[in-house]
Design an enzyme around this catalytic site. Structure first.
Site, PDB file in Angstrom:
ATOM      1  N   GLN A 104       2.989  11.354 -18.702  1.00 11.01           N
ATOM      2  CA  GLN A 104       1.630  11.789 -19.059  1.00 11.01           C
ATOM      3  C   GLN A 104       1.332  13.207 -18.587  1.00 11.01           C
ATOM      4  O   GLN A 104       0.659  13.962 -19.285  1.00 11.01           O
ATOM      5  CB  GLN A 104       0.585  10.825 -18.481  1.00 11.01           C
ATOM      6  CG  GLN A 104      -0.816  11.143 -19.002  1.00 11.01           C
ATOM      7  CD  GLN A 104      -1.869  10.229 -18.421  1.00 11.01           C
ATOM      8  OE1 GLN A 104      -1.630   9.046 -18.215  1.00 11.01           O
ATOM      9  NE2 GLN A 104      -3.051  10.768 -18.157  1.00 11.01           N
TER      10      GLN A 104
ATOM     11  N   TYR B 183       7.996  -6.050  -1.287  1.00 10.33           N
ATOM     12  CA  TYR B 183       8.852  -4.849  -1.313  1.00 10.33           C
ATOM     13  C   TYR B 183       9.340  -4.591  -2.736  1.00 10.33           C
ATOM     14  O   TYR B 183       9.205  -3.479  -3.257  1.00 10.33           O
ATOM     15  CB  TYR B 183      10.032  -5.062  -0.367  1.00 10.33           C
ATOM     16  CG  TYR B 183      10.962  -3.874  -0.252  1.00 10.33           C
ATOM     17  CD1 TYR B 183      10.523  -2.676   0.304  1.00 10.33           C
ATOM     18  CD2 TYR B 183      12.287  -3.952  -0.685  1.00 10.33           C
ATOM     19  CE1 TYR B 183      11.382  -1.585   0.426  1.00 10.33           C
ATOM     20  CE2 TYR B 183      13.152  -2.874  -0.560  1.00 10.33           C
ATOM     21  CZ  TYR B 183      12.696  -1.691  -0.008  1.00 10.33           C
ATOM     22  OH  TYR B 183      13.542  -0.617   0.113  1.00 10.33           O
TER      23      TYR B 183
ATOM     24  N   LYS C 198       0.833  -1.210   0.000  1.00 10.08           N
ATOM     25  CA  LYS C 198       0.000   0.000   0.000  1.00 10.08           C
ATOM     26  C   LYS C 198       0.869   1.262   0.000  1.00 10.08           C
ATOM     27  O   LYS C 198       0.551   2.244  -0.684  1.00 10.08           O
ATOM     28  CB  LYS C 198      -0.916  -0.032   1.229  1.00 10.08           C
ATOM     29  CG  LYS C 198      -2.021   0.993   1.195  1.00 10.08           C
ATOM     30  CD  LYS C 198      -2.997   0.729   2.332  1.00 10.08           C
ATOM     31  CE  LYS C 198      -4.050   1.809   2.407  1.00 10.08           C
ATOM     32  NZ  LYS C 198      -4.914   1.648   3.583  1.00 10.08           N
TER      33      LYS C 198
ATOM     34  N   GLY D  38       1.070  13.245  -5.800  1.00 15.64           N
ATOM     35  CA  GLY D  38      -0.049  14.189  -5.813  1.00 15.64           C
ATOM     36  C   GLY D  38       0.324  15.486  -5.103  1.00 15.64           C
ATOM     37  O   GLY D  38      -0.011  16.588  -5.570  1.00 15.64           O
TER      38      GLY D  38
ATOM     39  N   LYS E  37       8.164  -1.400  -5.055  1.00 18.40           N
ATOM     40  CA  LYS E  37       9.105  -0.378  -5.520  1.00 18.40           C
ATOM     41  C   LYS E  37       9.126  -0.319  -7.051  1.00 18.40           C
ATOM     42  O   LYS E  37       9.266   0.757  -7.636  1.00 18.40           O
ATOM     43  CB  LYS E  37      10.508  -0.670  -4.976  1.00 18.40           C
ATOM     44  CG  LYS E  37      10.661  -0.376  -3.489  1.00 18.40           C
ATOM     45  CD  LYS E  37      10.601   1.117  -3.199  1.00 18.40           C
ATOM     46  CE  LYS E  37      10.887   1.448  -1.748  1.00 18.40           C
ATOM     47  NZ  LYS E  37      10.780   2.888  -1.450  1.00 18.40           N
TER      48      LYS E  37
ATOM     49  N   ASN F 277       0.037   9.397  -3.539  1.00 14.16           N
ATOM     50  CA  ASN F 277      -0.254  10.585  -2.716  1.00 14.16           C
ATOM     51  C   ASN F 277       0.941  11.538  -2.677  1.00 14.16           C
ATOM     52  O   ASN F 277       0.779  12.748  -2.716  1.00 14.16           O
ATOM     53  CB  ASN F 277      -0.620  10.171  -1.290  1.00 14.16           C
ATOM     54  CG  ASN F 277      -2.006   9.557  -1.216  1.00 14.16           C
ATOM     55  OD1 ASN F 277      -2.828   9.758  -2.097  1.00 14.16           O
ATOM     56  ND2 ASN F 277      -2.256   8.794  -0.167  1.00 14.16           N
TER      57      ASN F 277
END
Ligand code: UDP
Length: 317
Positions: A167, A150, A96, A107, A154, A104
Site C-alpha cells: 500500500q 508467537y 503486542k 513506522g 509473527k 512502530n
C-alpha cells in the site's frame, strides 16, 4: 567528490542472542549501529564486549513510540520473546510486540525512508504437513493453542509488513528464521540446545520431551547473520527461509551433546509440549539461488564453539 555517508542500521532486540551477533557483524561492515532493547529477554551482557564509537545502545520498549535521531538506512526488526517458555509466560506481550511493535518499527523505517527487515520464523509453518518447508507453504498453525501467541503474532507481523510494502511502497524484507544456536543463548531459556548443554556440563539428566523422535534443523548463528545481511542488501520482498537443512531428531541432538561434552549424563524423557511441531527442516533453495547463501558451519563445530562459550559463561553467572 563528497565522501559517502556512513550507513546507519537500527536493530530492535539488539541485546538478544541474534540481535547482538548482528550488531557485531554490522559494526565489522563499517555501519553505525543503533541498538534498541528493553531488556525483557535480552541482556546488556551480550553487548558488553562492544567498544566502538559507532555503537549506540538505547533502552526502548518498541511497543511504545520509537524515536531515533539522525538518518537511518536500515531497520532490522529482531525484537520479540522467541523461546517457548518466554512467550508462554508473556502471551499478551508477545502478541503486542508482533502487532504494535512491528507497526512502530515499520513506522520508524517509513519516517526515515529506510529499508525494513522483519525477522519472522519457521513457526509460521506450525506443525508442517509438507517437508521440507518451502516459502510458498502456508503452514498448519493451531490459532488458539498455547504456541499460537508467537506463531500468529509473527504471521500477523508478516501480513503487516507486506501490507505496508504494497500500500505504501515501504522497502521491506522478510526472513523466516529456523532454529539457530550459538554463544549468548540464555542457559535457562528452555530451548533444546542451551538446556542440553547446561545439563551435560553439570552432569545432570538431559530432558528430552516426548520420545525424542521430533526433528529440528540447527543453524549456527554466524551463518544466519550472514544470510540476514544478504537478504537486507538484496531487492527481494517476499519471505526467505534462513536455516541449516541438516536435520536431527532431538534424541540425536541430546546424544551428540553428551558425546562432545564427554558428559556422564543420561537422557530422561518428559511430556511433549502442546502443539510441538513433529518435523522441521528448511528448504533453502531460494536463498541459495538468489543470494548464493548456505550454511557452512557443521553442527559438530558449531556445538563445540557454543559449549566452550557456555563453559565460561556458567562459571561467570
Ligand atoms: N526440547 C526437549 N527438551 C528440552 C527443550 C526442548 O526435548 O529441554 C524439544 C522441544 O520439545 C522441541 C525441540 O526440542 O521438540 C526444540 O525445542 P526448542 O524449544 O529448542 O525450539 P522450537 O520448539 O521452538 O523449535
Amino acid at each position: 567528490m563528497s565522501k559517502e555517508r556512513q550507513k546507519v542500521s537500527v536493530i530492535t532486540g539488539a541485546a538478544g542472542f541474534i540481535g547482538s551477533h548482528l550488531s557485531d557483524y554490522l559494526l565489522q561492515k563499517g555501519h553505525r549501529v543503533i541498538g534498541l532493547d528493553n531488556l525483557n529477554t535480552g541482556t546488556q551482557l551480550n553487548l558488553k564486549h562492544i567498544d566502538s564509537e559507532d555503537y549506540v545502545y538505547m533502552n526502548v520498549d518498541i511497543t511504545s513510540f520509537i524515536e531515533v535521531d539522525g538518518p537511518v538506512d536500515y531497520v532490522y526488526h529482531m525484537a520479540c520473546p522467541a523461546s517457548p517458555i518466554d512467550y508462554l509466560q508473556m502471551p499478551l506481550h508477545t502478541l503486542k510486540v508482533g502487532a504494535v511493535g512491528t507497526r512502530n518499527a515499520i513506522g520508524l523505517a517509513k519516517w526515515k525512508r529506510a529499508r525494513f527487515l522483519m525477522a519472522s520464523t519457521s513457526e509460521v509453518y506450525g506443525d508442517p504437513e509438507i517437508h521440507p518447508q518451502t516459502e510458498d507453504y502456508w503452514g498448519n498453525v493451531n490459532p488458539i493453542g498455547p504456541r499460537s501467541v508467537y506463531d500468529e503474532a509473527k504471521r500477523y507481523a508478516e501480513t503487516t509488513t507486506m501490507a505496508y510494502h504494497r500500500q505504501q511502497g515501504i522497502d521491506t524484507r522478510i526472513i523466516r528464521i529456523f532454529n539457530t544456536y550459538g554463544p549468548r543463548m540464555r542457559p535457562f531459556d528452555g530451548r533444546a540446545v542451551p538446556t542440553f548443554i547446561r545439563q551435560a556440563l553439570e552432569d545432570k539428566h538431559l530432558t528430552v520431551f516426548g520420545d525424542g523422535s521430533q526433528t529440528r534443523s540447527f543453524c549456527y548463528v554466524s551463518d544466519l547473520v550472514e544470510g540476514i545481511f544478504r537478504v537486507m542488501m538484496s531487492d527481494y520482498h517476499m519471505p526467505v527461509n534462513l536455516g541449516n537443512p541438516a536435520e536431527y531428531t532431538i534424541g540425536q541432538l541430546a546424544e551428540l551433546i553428551i558425546e562432545i561434552t564427554g558428559s556422564k549424563s543420561d537422557i530422561i524423557y518428559q511430556a511433549l509440549p502442546v502443539d510441538d511441531p513433529r518435523r522441521r527442516r528448511p528448504d533453502i533453495s531460494l536463498a541459495k539461488k538468489l543470494f548464493d547463501w548456505e550454511p557452512t558451519v557443521p553442527a559438530e563445530d558449531g556445538l563445540k564453539k557454543t559449549i566452550d562459550w557456555f563453559k565460561g559463561y556458567l562459571k561467570e553467572i
